[in-house]
Design an enzyme around this catalytic site. Structure first.
Site, short mmCIF file in Angstrom:
data_model
loop_
_atom_site.label_atom_id
_atom_site.label_comp_id
_atom_site.label_asym_id
_atom_site.label_seq_id
_atom_site.Cartn_x
_atom_site.Cartn_y
_atom_site.Cartn_z
N ARG A 1 37.30 17.93 0.28
CA ARG A 1 36.03 17.98 1.00
C ARG A 1 34.99 18.49 0.01
O ARG A 1 35.29 19.29 -0.88
CB ARG A 1 36.12 18.94 2.20
CG ARG A 1 34.85 18.97 3.04
CD ARG A 1 34.89 20.02 4.14
NE ARG A 1 33.59 20.10 4.81
CZ ARG A 1 33.23 21.08 5.64
NH1 ARG A 1 34.07 22.07 5.91
NH2 ARG A 1 32.04 21.08 6.20
N HIS A 2 33.75 18.03 0.12
CA HIS A 2 32.68 18.51 -0.74
C HIS A 2 32.57 20.03 -0.65
O HIS A 2 33.03 20.66 0.29
CB HIS A 2 31.35 17.86 -0.36
CG HIS A 2 30.97 18.12 1.07
ND1 HIS A 2 30.50 19.34 1.50
CD2 HIS A 2 31.05 17.34 2.16
CE1 HIS A 2 30.27 19.29 2.80
NE2 HIS A 2 30.60 18.09 3.23
N ARG B 247 27.47 23.45 0.98
CA ARG B 247 26.18 22.77 1.09
C ARG B 247 25.25 23.54 2.02
O ARG B 247 25.67 24.45 2.74
CB ARG B 247 26.39 21.36 1.65
CG ARG B 247 27.06 21.35 3.02
CD ARG B 247 26.90 20.04 3.76
NE ARG B 247 27.73 19.95 4.94
CZ ARG B 247 27.48 20.56 6.11
NH1 ARG B 247 26.42 21.33 6.24
NH2 ARG B 247 28.30 20.40 7.14
N ARG C 202 25.92 15.69 -2.16
CA ARG C 202 26.87 16.80 -2.11
C ARG C 202 28.26 16.41 -2.61
O ARG C 202 28.97 17.24 -3.16
CB ARG C 202 26.96 17.37 -0.70
CG ARG C 202 27.41 16.41 0.40
CD ARG C 202 27.31 17.12 1.75
NE ARG C 202 27.68 16.28 2.89
CZ ARG C 202 26.86 15.47 3.53
NH1 ARG C 202 25.61 15.34 3.11
NH2 ARG C 202 27.26 14.77 4.58
N GLU D 243 29.84 6.02 13.23
CA GLU D 243 30.83 7.07 13.45
C GLU D 243 30.99 7.30 14.95
O GLU D 243 30.03 7.13 15.71
CB GLU D 243 30.39 8.38 12.79
CG GLU D 243 30.41 8.36 11.28
CD GLU D 243 30.16 9.74 10.70
OE1 GLU D 243 30.36 10.74 11.42
OE2 GLU D 243 29.77 9.82 9.51
N ASP E 169 34.93 16.36 5.70
CA ASP E 169 35.90 16.91 6.64
C ASP E 169 36.40 15.85 7.62
O ASP E 169 37.58 15.82 7.97
CB ASP E 169 35.33 18.12 7.39
CG ASP E 169 33.94 17.90 7.95
OD1 ASP E 169 33.38 16.79 7.81
OD2 ASP E 169 33.38 18.86 8.53
#
Length: 408
Positions: A38-39, A42, A115, A217, A308
């Site tokens: 996961r990034h 942020r 990100r 999404e 995520d």
């Protein structure tokens, strides 16, 4: 005398078993690892002036980067994580000290948002210092890459009906009722602009509506979405290191409160991305990429950087059992990484797979702690329902690949 003899035999057998376990581990060589990250840390996804400023009388702190961007601290934390991974790879002889890996045997590939790209660049600095490995992204910056984009890919009416049936919003809201109540109290919702000026004074006053549409999404509105936005913004402030009295007046003053509030976000992710139909649909491009990388590439190390939602959908689609991450409140922590490790027995040639969730604790993130062998990130072994692990955490390579091949 017999009892003493029996005890000695038991102790001897335990010693032999432990030696065999050690011998077994020593005979395994790490051949390859695919890391899905996961990034990193942020800023909140919502901009100043959004609804969040209307639902609490407390002031939100200003960030020194635009909405949704990796922070400077996030870059430092990911570099630390990368350095830890570098040491782990050297320790397991995937990289020899001083060896120069080439793009033929190493890859860092990210989604095309700021990100994720910045996270990949920081990880590259840590994992491959001074080497000719560059972070790759395939779309223009700001556009979602199909491999990482957790969108519905079909407009089949039956799929939509079955998907919505599996997403039990009413049950999820009931389970989160206590979390909604606590969040309403800590943000002082009844003193907010939304309550005083618009007359909306009950945080949980509607169920919300689910949405399933092709090329989008999965979505939901109502208290679970607002609660997720609020909980995410509050936790990010905590991670970033803002003074506690600046985070809704230090009203979230225990680990238990942080957990209860973050449960809303955890429930939101499970609701939208972890049900069987949706997970298998939205995670298919990512799982297919991982399968092809393991099966066909020469990479010793592959690092993928996404979101995520990718992790939630991927783990659900592959049938992973539920897990608990110690010293964390998120099920998919910021900067957390799923390691798919391919090991080979030096004597028999048999391959095994170990899958671990490796992540930073709340304290390690907030305090910007450097990750070392003495202060490592947490390791949690994961298990697939159709690929049972042994006592050392390994499952058969053939069974693992069979599960991935279903998406190819």
């Amino acid at each position: 005398m017999s009892k003493i003899r029996d005890r000695k035999i038991v102790i001897f057998l335990m010693f032999v078993f432990c030696r065999l376990m050690m011998f077994s581990s020593e005979n395994l060589q790490l051949e390859k690892v695919v890391i899905f990250s996961r990034h990193g840390l942020r800023s909140p996804l919502t901009s100043p002036g959004s609804r969040l400023s209307k639902v609490t009388p407390y002031e939100w702190e200003n960030w020194d980067v635009p909405a949704s961007h990796l922070t400077k601290k996030g870059a430092i934390l990911e570099t630390y994580f990368g350095q830890y991974i570098n040491d782990w790879l050297i320790q397991n002889e995937v990289i020899k000290r001083g060896e120069c890996l080439s793009p033929d045997n190493a890859q860092i590939y990210t989604n095309s948002l700021q990100r994720t790209i910045a996270t990949g660049q920081s990880l590259t600095t840590g994992i491959f210092p001074g080497r000719d490995i560059k972070t790759e992204h395939k779309m223009e910056i700001g556009k979602m890459d199909p491999v990482f984009n957790p969108v519905i890919t079909t407009d089949n009416a039956r799929f939509k009906e079955e998907a919505l049936k599996g997403m039990n919003l009413k049950k999820q809201n009931q389970e989160l009722k206590g979390s909604y109540s606590l969040l309403s109290d800590v943000i002082n919702y009844t003193k907010s602009e939304e309550c005083l000026k618009e007359g909306k004074c009950k945080f949980f006053n509607e169920e919300g509506t689910l949405k399933i549409e092709k090329d989008k999404e999965p979505g939901v509105d109502g208290p679970i979405k607002l609660g997720t936005q609020l909980g995410d913004a509050l936790l990010l402030q905590y991670y970033e290191g803002y003074p506690l009295d600046k985070i809704v007046g230090n009203n979230i003053n225990t680990r238990e409160k942080w957990q209860k509030i973050t449960d809303i976000k955890n429930g939101y992710e499970d609701l939208l991305f972890a049900t069987d139909k949706v997970a298998k649909n939205v995670a298919a491009p990512l799982i297919k990429y991982i399968y092809n990388d393991i099966n066909s590439s020469n990479h010793k190390v592959t690092v993928l950087v996404g979101h995520d939602s990718n992790i939630v959908a991927m783990l659900a689609a592959l049938g992973f059992k539920d897990y608990k991450l110690e010293e964390q409140v998120e099920k998919t922590p910021i900067g957390g990484k799923v390691f798919f490790e391919i090991w080979k027995d030096k004597k028999t040639g048999e391959r095994k797979v170990k899958i671990e969730y490796i992540y930073q604790t709340l304290s390690q993130i907030r305090e910007t702690q450097k990750l070392t062998r003495k202060n490592p990130p947490k390791h949690t072994v994961l298990e697939m329902k159709n690929c049972k692990i042994d006592k050392e955490g390994y499952c058969p390579y053939s069974k693992f690949m069979t599960e991935l091949r279903k998406f190819n």
